[in-house]
Write an enzyme that holds these catalytic residues in place. Structure first.
Site, PDB file in Angstrom:
ATOM      1  N   CYS A  73       0.850  -1.197   0.000  1.00 18.94           N
ATOM      2  CA  CYS A  73       0.000   0.000   0.000  1.00 18.94           C
ATOM      3  C   CYS A  73       0.877   1.236   0.000  1.00 18.94           C
ATOM      4  CB  CYS A  73      -0.886   0.003   1.237  1.00 18.94           C
ATOM      5  SG  CYS A  73      -1.859   1.495   1.372  1.00 18.94           S
ATOM      6  N   CYS A  79      -0.193   6.238   6.996  1.00 20.63           N
ATOM      7  CA  CYS A  79      -1.494   5.923   7.595  1.00 20.63           C
ATOM      8  C   CYS A  79      -1.331   5.380   9.009  1.00 20.63           C
ATOM      9  CB  CYS A  79      -2.232   4.930   6.693  1.00 20.63           C
ATOM     10  SG  CYS A  79      -3.573   4.031   7.462  1.00 20.63           S
ATOM     11  N   CYS A  82      -1.580  -0.097   9.267  1.00 21.38           N
ATOM     12  CA  CYS A  82      -0.916  -1.390   9.026  1.00 21.38           C
ATOM     13  C   CYS A  82       0.505  -1.312   9.557  1.00 21.38           C
ATOM     14  CB  CYS A  82      -0.856  -1.686   7.528  1.00 21.38           C
ATOM     15  SG  CYS A  82      -2.436  -2.076   6.796  1.00 21.38           S
ATOM     16  N   CYS A 165      -8.307   1.325   0.707  1.00 21.79           N
ATOM     17  CA  CYS A 165      -7.580   0.656   1.781  1.00 21.79           C
ATOM     18  C   CYS A 165      -7.483  -0.819   1.398  1.00 21.79           C
ATOM     19  CB  CYS A 165      -8.324   0.819   3.098  1.00 21.79           C
ATOM     20  SG  CYS A 165      -7.647  -0.222   4.392  1.00 21.79           S
ATOM     21  N   GLN A 342     -17.819  -9.029  13.923  1.00 21.23           N
ATOM     22  CA  GLN A 342     -16.385  -9.289  13.728  1.00 21.23           C
ATOM     23  C   GLN A 342     -15.974  -8.824  12.327  1.00 21.23           C
ATOM     24  OE1 GLN A 342     -14.262 -10.513  16.005  1.00 21.23           O
ATOM     25  NE2 GLN A 342     -15.641 -11.369  17.545  1.00 21.23           N
ATOM     26  N   TYR A 371     -21.059 -10.329  26.587  1.00 19.61           N
ATOM     27  CA  TYR A 371     -20.590  -9.451  25.501  1.00 19.61           C
ATOM     28  C   TYR A 371     -20.977 -10.093  24.163  1.00 19.61           C
ATOM     29  CZ  TYR A 371     -17.591  -8.234  29.476  1.00 19.61           C
ATOM     30  OH  TYR A 371     -17.115  -7.907  30.727  1.00 19.61           O
ATOM     31  N   GLU A 392     -25.530  -8.184  26.526  1.00 19.46           N
ATOM     32  CA  GLU A 392     -24.879  -7.179  25.671  1.00 19.46           C
ATOM     33  C   GLU A 392     -25.402  -5.798  26.056  1.00 19.46           C
ATOM     34  OE1 GLU A 392     -22.652  -6.756  22.960  1.00 19.46           O
ATOM     35  OE2 GLU A 392     -23.371  -4.690  23.025  1.00 19.46           O
ATOM     36  N   ASP A 440     -16.423 -12.482  25.608  1.00 21.24           N
ATOM     37  CA  ASP A 440     -15.743 -11.913  24.437  1.00 21.24           C
ATOM     38  C   ASP A 440     -15.758 -10.394  24.590  1.00 21.24           C
ATOM     39  OD1 ASP A 440     -14.717 -11.318  21.968  1.00 21.24           O
ATOM     40  OD2 ASP A 440     -16.423 -12.084  20.821  1.00 21.24           O
ATOM     41  N   CYS A 467      -9.520  -9.733  22.290  1.00 18.46           N
ATOM     42  CA  CYS A 467      -8.844  -9.017  21.208  1.00 18.46           C
ATOM     43  C   CYS A 467      -7.702  -8.178  21.759  1.00 18.46           C
ATOM     44  CB  CYS A 467      -9.832  -8.155  20.430  1.00 18.46           C
ATOM     45  SG  CYS A 467     -10.730  -7.020  21.477  1.00 18.46           S
TER      46      CYS A 467
HETATM   47  N1  SAH Z   1     -19.309 -11.811  20.837  1.00 16.61           N
HETATM   48  C1  SAH Z   1     -19.691 -10.838  19.857  1.00 16.61           C
HETATM   49  C2  SAH Z   1     -19.302  -9.410  20.210  1.00 16.61           C
HETATM   50  C3  SAH Z   1     -17.909  -9.179  20.728  1.00 16.61           C
HETATM   51  S1  SAH Z   1     -17.371  -7.488  20.770  1.00 16.61           S
HETATM   52  C4  SAH Z   1     -19.178 -11.206  18.492  1.00 16.61           C
HETATM   53  O1  SAH Z   1     -18.317 -12.081  18.357  1.00 16.61           O
HETATM   54  O2  SAH Z   1     -19.638 -10.633  17.510  1.00 16.61           O
HETATM   55  C5  SAH Z   1     -17.707  -6.993  22.391  1.00 16.61           C
HETATM   56  C6  SAH Z   1     -19.146  -6.611  22.636  1.00 16.61           C
HETATM   57  O3  SAH Z   1     -19.259  -6.247  24.011  1.00 16.61           O
HETATM   58  C7  SAH Z   1     -19.657  -5.421  21.838  1.00 16.61           C
HETATM   59  O4  SAH Z   1     -20.854  -5.779  21.199  1.00 16.61           O
HETATM   60  C8  SAH Z   1     -19.904  -4.335  22.897  1.00 16.61           C
HETATM   61  O5  SAH Z   1     -21.022  -3.526  22.597  1.00 16.61           O
HETATM   62  C9  SAH Z   1     -20.163  -5.164  24.122  1.00 16.61           C
HETATM   63  N2  SAH Z   1     -19.882  -4.568  25.427  1.00 16.61           N
HETATM   64  C10 SAH Z   1     -18.953  -3.639  25.754  1.00 16.61           C
HETATM   65  N3  SAH Z   1     -18.933  -3.424  27.084  1.00 16.61           N
HETATM   66  C11 SAH Z   1     -19.868  -4.248  27.630  1.00 16.61           C
HETATM   67  C12 SAH Z   1     -20.309  -4.497  28.968  1.00 16.61           C
HETATM   68  N4  SAH Z   1     -19.770  -3.868  30.012  1.00 16.61           N
HETATM   69  N5  SAH Z   1     -21.264  -5.425  29.154  1.00 16.61           N
HETATM   70  C13 SAH Z   1     -21.823  -6.087  28.097  1.00 16.61           C
HETATM   71  N6  SAH Z   1     -21.453  -5.874  26.811  1.00 16.61           N
HETATM   72  C14 SAH Z   1     -20.488  -4.971  26.579  1.00 16.61           C
END
Ligand code: SAH
Length: 512
Positions: A73, A79, A82, A165, A342, A371, A392, A440, A467
């Site tokens: 790129c 940027c 990356c 991008c 994702q 989450y 969530e 997550d 992550c």
């Molecule tokens: N497991 C899902 C989302 C993961 S990303 C997937 O794989 O698609 C993390 C998520 O946590 C997001 O949707 C975000 O809005 C949510 N989040 C952030 N802080 C939070 C909290 N304190 N309690 C519950 N959810 C939360």
């Protein structure tokens, strides 16, 4: 000798830091050099000198590292998105394995032996370009004062134009250009972060790689755009079918094809209103200008074809050749602009496949998915469990999740809106027992109350998807001090060319 600002030094780059910068040494100083690659011998110029370390700029590569590759790129260095594009993909994967390992040892306090025992080889991408399904272009002005889509130059608010991008699909450029021509034609101003004036802040484009559906969302500092019907006409005009020439902007030897079978088409155009100052991209209100206010996509579960041999652990990185195979389980999801999804669907299918393997469900379990976003993992869990609770904080995501459960014919899942650290204690209070808890969280990791409640609920297994390996290591320490054992850990590369790495872990409660 002591160094001063602007001094030159010739050094070998022997390590890489958290942000992908090269690290070398000269006379007892550690030098942090942006754009230098491990293995380079380089001439660097010191830009900021501290007592034992200094920051330096790469002046010249004297002997290139065997891991150095040509950046495909043209915007890569300016940027900054990356950070690893000059590093071979194989070496990027090793860097990520080492990053997770070092966080587990340094932050988590796990022994090297323990980490080696539980770690499985990183899952690499088949094609580490054109994998992202979401683009968020800041909109501003180029040097000539024309509306431009690109990225912020350094730590400034001015835009360097870059509509193609290479992490995202090639069609994004056509959509961005059509949008910019609408702005010029309709005399629409771009927002300025400095003054808080002007209208258009971001252009967000989301693509369903399996469905071919595209959702365009304009983020504006206001509730209306001038000549909205003109915007719609402009956006729907370009031919979005990708041609070979779209895909080879870059080095010929790099595969920049989109790898997407489904023909692409825009299914919705939305306007999100964000009148707040600061760097949060989306505001709370979204209005659909044309088509649907969401896009749909499909994911399939994909798992390693053979059981992985953890004894081999982090030794080799031949991930693209490792056979992964679909289990046959699929689900379709609707995704609203505010909902998390994702960004790398090919790797997400593998990540979820591994998470489901780690959860080891037999149709009898009660599972809590914290989450849960739009319920992607929850729905796959529900197909193999007796009952699933998804938690969530974003209400739009929960709305999507409920609709997704209904559309996929899944009725053993209950979605709850709120913070994990508040809803989980409430579930416990209600007497809900969990056999498995899946978490997550976003980069900042789990809240302490959430972790303590998980420990108090004593699920047989915890599957932690992360992550950010630094907060993962911190949280794993708390869970292990609370009586759990770290059994398996596997990094999955969701973010090729960048320093970020996803990790999936299995913890279990040793039987007393
Ligand atoms: N497991 C899902 C989302 C993961 S990303 C997937 O794989 O698609 C993390 C998520 O946590 C997001 O949707 C975000 O809005 C949510 N989040 C952030 N802080 C939070 C909290 N304190 N309690 C519950 N959810 C939360």
């Amino acid at each position: 000798m002591s160094y001063q600002k602007n001094d030159l030094a010739d050094i070998e780059i022997t390590d890489m830091g958290q942000d992908g910068e090269g690290i070398g040494h000269a006379d007892g100083y550690a030098l942090f050099v942006k754009d230098a690659v491990i293995g380079d011998v380089a001439r660097v110029r010191l830009t900021k000198v501290k007592k034992n370390y200094a920051y330096a700029r790469l002046e010249k590569v004297l002997t290139p590292s065997p891991f150095r590759v040509k950046e495909v790129c043209p915007c890569a260095r300016a940027c900054g998105g990356c950070q690893l594009q000059a590093l071979s993909y194989e070496r990027q994967l090793r860097y990520k394995e080492e990053k997770v390992r070092s966080h587990l040892v340094r932050i988590g306090g796990f022994s090297e032996e323990k980490v080696t025992r539980v770690s499985e080889t990183i899952v690499g991408m088949e094609n580490p370009f054109r994998y992202r399904n979401k683009a968020q272009y800041p909109i501003g002005y180029d040097k000539e004062g024309r509306p431009a889509a690109g990225f912020y130059a350094g730590r400034t608010h001015s835009i360097i134009p870059c509509a193609d991008c290479l992490l995202g699909p090639a069609e994004n450029k056509k959509i961005a250009e059509a949008f910019l021509s609408y702005m010029e034609e309709a005399g629409v101003s771009a927002y300025s972060e400095e003054t808080g004036e002007g209208l258009v802040r971001h252009l967000m484009i989301r693509t369903g790689f399996a469905s071919g559906e595209i959702l365009v969302c304009v983020v504006a500092n206001g509730e209306r755009l001038p000549k909205e019907e003109r915007l719609i006409e402009r956006l729907l005009a370009p031919d979005l079918s990708t041609s070979a020439t779209d895909d080879v902007t870059g080095a010929a030897e790099t595969d920049l094809s989109s790898g997407v079978p489904a023909p692409r088409h825009i299914v919705g155009i939305c306007l999100n209103c964000n009148e707040t100052r600061g760097n949060v991209i989306l505001g709370e209100e979204t209005r659909t200008l044309w088509g649907r206010g969401y896009m749909e996509d499909e994911l399939a579960l994909v798992v390693p074809a053979e059981p992985t041999d953890s004894a081999e652990s982090m030794q080799s990185t031949v991930p693209a050749e490792e056979p992964f195979a679909p289990t046959g389980e699929r689900a379709r999801f609707r995704i609203s602009p505010q909902s998390f999804y994702q960004v790398n669907p090919a790797q997400t299918e593998r990540l979820y496949g591994l998470a489901l393997q780690y959860a080891n469900l037999t149709n009898k379990e009660t599972v809590i998915d914290l989450y849960c976003g739009i319920g992607t993992i929850s729905l796959f869990l529900a197909k193999r469990a007796a009952k699933v609770y998804g938690v969530e904080v974003v209400p739009e995501a929960i709305r999507d999740a409920r609709e997704n459960a209904r559309a996929n014919g899944i009725d053993n899942v209950e979605f709850l809106t709120g913070k994990a650290e508040e809803i989980l204690p409430a579930l416990k209070e209600r007497g809900v027992h969990a056999d498995v808890i899946v978490v997550d969280p976003p980069r900042k990791g789990c809240d302490e109350t959430c972790l303590q409640t998980m420990l108090a609920m004593e699920p047989a297994r915890i599957v932690y998807i992360s992550c950010d390996s630094a907060t993962l290591a911190r949280d794993l320490r708390i869970l292990c001090d609370g009586g759990y054992e770290l059994k398996r850990l596997r990094p999955v590369d969701q973010f090729g060319q960048t320093v970020h790495v996803e990790t999936v872990c299995l913890l279990s409660k040793p039987r007393c």
